[in-house]
Design a protein around this motif. Structure first.
Motif, mmCIF file in Angstrom:
data_model
loop_
_atom_site.group_PDB
_atom_site.id
_atom_site.type_symbol
_atom_site.label_atom_id
_atom_site.label_comp_id
_atom_site.label_asym_id
_atom_site.label_seq_id
_atom_site.Cartn_x
_atom_site.Cartn_y
_atom_site.Cartn_z
ATOM 1 N N HIS A 49 0.853 -1.192 0.000
ATOM 2 C CA HIS A 49 0.000 0.000 0.000
ATOM 3 C C HIS A 49 0.885 1.236 0.000
ATOM 4 O O HIS A 49 2.094 1.141 0.227
ATOM 5 N N THR A 74 0.685 5.230 1.646
ATOM 6 C CA THR A 74 -0.057 6.135 2.518
ATOM 7 C C THR A 74 0.401 7.562 2.267
ATOM 8 O O THR A 74 1.608 7.832 2.205
ATOM 9 N N HIS A 121 4.413 7.240 3.328
ATOM 10 C CA HIS A 121 5.292 6.071 3.223
ATOM 11 C C HIS A 121 4.787 5.110 2.152
ATOM 12 O O HIS A 121 3.622 5.160 1.757
ATOM 13 N N ALA A 144 4.594 0.998 1.406
ATOM 14 C CA ALA A 144 4.693 -0.320 2.044
ATOM 15 C C ALA A 144 4.873 -1.401 0.978
ATOM 16 O O ALA A 144 4.222 -1.366 -0.072
ATOM 17 N N TYR A 172 8.762 -0.659 9.978
ATOM 18 C CA TYR A 172 9.024 0.621 9.305
ATOM 19 C C TYR A 172 10.513 0.920 9.388
ATOM 20 O O TYR A 172 11.178 0.569 10.364
ATOM 21 N N GLU A 178 7.783 0.782 4.617
ATOM 22 C CA GLU A 178 7.150 -0.180 5.515
ATOM 23 C C GLU A 178 7.190 -1.528 4.800
ATOM 24 O O GLU A 178 7.197 -1.580 3.566
HETATM 25 ZN ZN ZN Z 1 1.395 1.840 6.016
#
Ligand code: ZN
Length: 321
Positions: free
Chosen positions: A14, A16, A224, A226, A262, A272
């Protein structure tokens, strides 16, 4: 292609980002881009802030763009050490449809050819850089049957993320040694790194801009990126690898829908590594994802206080009829 490292993340999990007004964010990603709001929750570290998750019809890893709406935060300072663009895949033949849809909504689009594929880049209402790229290949995402976008044109998960860095070599070495990527191409200053069999959702692209100022978080910034791992054991092995490559991963944090570590990459961008499971249906009926405010169990006792601190948020827009 040459052989890739045996231990690697499996792709993008993902992204963010930080947005402005939560309702504008919801309207753009569900109403215009046709994504599904799959989780309506709060920032687990700052529970007076929403955390909104948009994804494909099933909320699969590799499709999920999430936001912390912080409307009082100044705009991001775009620059090195930040992820500058989040790219999604669309089916071949969809880009003209998208250009017309975005431009009729007042979104200025820039068509480009990237690594032999057609792309369209644009920004969301709060300045986040986005792109759509036409790609072939099997559908790996689940369509959303209540989307505002016809199934043929729906977003098909991530294509790539793009970072600006002061020093390409340090970030490249970390992507390779820490996460198992391999450099697979370069075009117009963008260096492409891929994991596994490569392809959409398994790509990071990096541009070296040694004279550019350092970026900083604000509305419109990626917070961030991931990366995916299969399970806890896979994550533990990647965690060792990240540490051996010189970065400092956190302990495993339970994000309830996945478990996360992280760390920063050498150029400063926050990364992440998240497990594929258990997924968004762990605490909601899969047919009703995102319809009510979900709190992790340790915040449930404070529900009324948390709800009172959050601005009201209308229903996600879905197609009529
Ligand atoms: Zn995240």
């Amino acid at each position: 292609m040459s052989s890739r490292p045996e231990l690697a993340v499996t792709g993008l999990h993902h992204v963010t980002a930080i947005s402005g007004d939560a309702q504008q964010n919801l309207d753009f990603y569900t109403g215009l881009l046709g994504l599904r709001l799959v989780k309506r929750t709060v920032n687990q570290d700052v529970p007076d802030t929403y955390h909104l998750f948009y994804a494909d019809g099933d909320g699969r890893p590799g499709t999920d763009l999430t936001f912390f709406p912080w409307p009082n935060m100044p705009p991001a300072r775009q620059g090195i050490g930040l992820t500058m663009e989040v790219g999604f895949s669309v089916a071949r033949g969809s880009l003209d449809w998208w250009a017309e849809r975005l431009e009729s909504a007042g979104i200025r689009c820039t068509p480009e050819e990237r690594f032999g594929e057609r792309s369209l880049s644009f920004s969301d209402p709060h300045g986040l850089g986005l792109s759509l790229t036409e790609t072939d290949g099997p559908l790996v995402t689940a369509p959303w049957d209540r989307s505002t976008v016809p199934m043929a044109h729906q977003l098909r998960g991530f294509h790539a993320v793009r970072l600006w860095e002061r020093d390409l070599v340090r970030t490249a070495r970390f992507l390779t040694d820490g996460l198992g990527f391999e450099e697979t191409g370069e075009q117009a200053g963008w260096h492409r790194f891929e994991v596994g069999d490569g392809g959409p959702g398994r790509r990071v692209e990096v541009r070296e801009l040694p004279e550019e100022r350092r970026g900083s978080w604000g509305t419109g910034a990626v917070h961030h990126v991931a990366f995916r791992v299969d399970d806890d054991d896979h994550q533990a092995r990647i965690r060792e690898r990240v540490a051996a490559a010189g970065q400092q991963p956190t302990e495993v944090i339970d994000r309830f829908w996945f478990r996360s570590i992280y760390f920063r990459e050498p150029g400063g961008a926050l990364f992440e590594v998240a497990t594929d499971g258990p997924g968004f249906a762990v605490d909601e009926d899969p047919s009703a994802l995102g319809e009510r405010l979900i709190l992790p169990p340790w915040l449930e006792a404070r529900r009324s206080e948390i709800e009172a601190d959050l601005a009201p948020l209308g229903a996600a827009i879905t197609a009529v009829g």
